[in-house]
Design an enzyme around this catalytic site. Structure first.
Site: not given
Ligand SMILES: *[C@@H]1O[C@H](CO)[C@@H](O)[C@H](O)[C@H]1NC(C)=O
Ligand SMILES: *[C@@H]1O[C@H](CO)[C@@H](O)[C@H](O)[C@H]1NC(C)=O
Length: 419
Positions: A223, A334
């Site tokens: 990520e 997120e």
């Protein structure tokens, strides 16, 4: 005398009681002291593991200290599998054409992108060193334990493939994804903002995910993007970050260089350092490009920031599924919704505005691409979108000539439609 005796009796009882209370207090004090000195020792040990000797240290305007650590002394080489690793100073292949020294030298000269890191205002690291954000005692003490520092809590993954489980962890997403093929990398240009965080234990991030395996125990994930995380960094700044795990956030992996894994080769960009400037509402828009790709020769996963900075690589052996290829790519935002006061958090995603507000107000990802099996960047086919509660945070896709495949995403969290 009777009175005196009585009073002596009383006072000796009082004395005994006082002694007892005193010894109780000192006992628990001693117990607490031992606990806290043990913790101090653990914290100190961890700091010594993370903070390698610096050739030079630079104080950033945001309070960070950037240590320039010799490239061969970085934390990655504490990994038992990396003891004899021969560091690779450049990738063998690059999805935007074979890596070309002249092209890179030229780009370095005409570096026009103003999107750099705050600490550059006070100096640069010498050649053959890498800039490492120094971890302080306070950084570790904000974590729930020494072990938890720098790691994600389990199951913070967007379960777009399994929406039933989506609400399990209090994490909320607004993302775009592709699956059903083999992927060898991904790219995106990501608009940078400084979202407001309601509670220090919450965060807001915008990133891409390179995923392999299943959303169970063995998920492999790489990520990269930007994040605001008061608990991790001690402030509300927007920071460049990476994350990796090879077992669904259980025992392996960490943010940035906070464990051994990622091997950094770049002397200019520090993981976890503040990005400056950030975009303003109806003002200038700033974005960063992130490219992650798998080198077909060695199998390592490389990361590039902007057009100019190849940061380094995650060695192939760290992973199981990703040692071969990725089965899913995700892009988007997120946040953690810890439901303070029993209501939805007002922590913002992206700019804190909904996608329909468009350019200059809503946050975007543009030119999203995947790397195919021939090592070429391609437009993603069959994009899906996912949100848990679109009244809190939403996503809208589009495509055009300049921006290729793009999307706007984000939102304010708590609002009349998201109580
Ligand atoms: C971060 O922002 C919150 C409000 O969103 C504020 O209460 C807090 O003091 C800020 N923290 C720092 C370190 O500036
Ligand atoms: C998540 O929870 C919210 C409210 O608690 C609900 O409206 C929504 O449908 C849930 N989403 C999923 C995917 O289960």
């Amino acid at each position: 005398m009777g009175f005196a005796q009585l009073s002596r009796g009383r006072s000796s009882r009082a004395l005994a009681l006082a002694l007892c209370v005193w010894s109780l207090i000192s006992l628990s004090c001693a117990a607490r002291l031992t606990d806290s000195s043990r913790q101090k020792l653990d914290v100190q040990k961890h700091l010594n593991r993370l903070n390698k000797p610096a050739v030079k240290s630079i104080k950033s305007p945001d309070g960070d200290i950037i240590d320039c650590v010799h490239i061969s002394q970085q934390a990655a080489f504490d990994h038992p599998y990396l003891k004899d690793h021969k560091i690779q100073m450049r990738p063998n292949y690059h999805p935007e054409g074979l890596f070309n020294e002249n092209k890179v030298a030229e780009k370095t000269k005409e570096r026009s992108n103003p999107q750099v890191q705050l600490w550059h205002a006070n100096g640069r690291c010498p050649e053959d060193t890498i800039p490492v954000r120094r971890t302080r005692e306070d950084d570790i003490l904000r974590a729930s334990s020494v072990k938890a520092y720098g790691r994600k809590k389990q199951r913070s993954i967007p379960k777009s493939a399994d929406p039933d489980l989506a609400n399990e962890s209090g994490h909320q997403h607004a993302i775009v994804y592709v699956n059903g093929d083999k992927y060898y990398g991904a790219k995106a240009t990501i608009n940078v903002w400084e979202p407001k965080i309601q509670q220090p234990n919450e965060f807001s991030l915008s990133q891409l995910w390179i995923l392999g395996g299943s959303f169970g125990e063995d998920l492999n994930s790489i990520e990269a993007g930007w994040q605001v995380s008061p608990d991790l960094y001690g402030d509300n700044n927007t920071r460049l970050f990476t994350y990796w795990t090879s077992d669904a956030y259980q025992a392996t992996g960490c943010y940035n260089l906070l464990c051994s894994g990622f091997i950094q080769i770049n002397s200019e960009i520090a993981m976890g350092a503040s990005i400056s400037p950030v975009s303003g509402l109806r003002g200038s828009q700033y974005d960063i490009s992130i490219l992650v790709w798998k080198d077909p020769k060695e199998g390592h996963w490389w990361m590039q920031f902007g057009n100019d900075y190849v940061l380094g690589y995650w060695p192939s052996f760290l992973f199981s599924y990703l040692a071969d290829s990725a089965s899913m790519i995700e892009w988007g935002g997120e946040v953690v919704n810890s439901e303070p006061d029993g209501q939805h958090t007002s922590t913002q995603m992206g700019s804190g505005r909904f996608p329909e507000e468009g350019f200059g107000k809503a946050s975007y990802f543009r030119n999203i691409q995947v790397v195919d099996s021939s090592n070429n960047l391609k437009a993603p086919k069959g994009l899906g979108t996912f949100t848990e509660q679109s009244n809190c945070y939403d996503v809208q896709t589009g495509s055009n000539g300049d921006w290729g495949h793009y999307f706007y995403y984000g939102g304010p969290g708590k609002n009349p439609n998201c109580p």
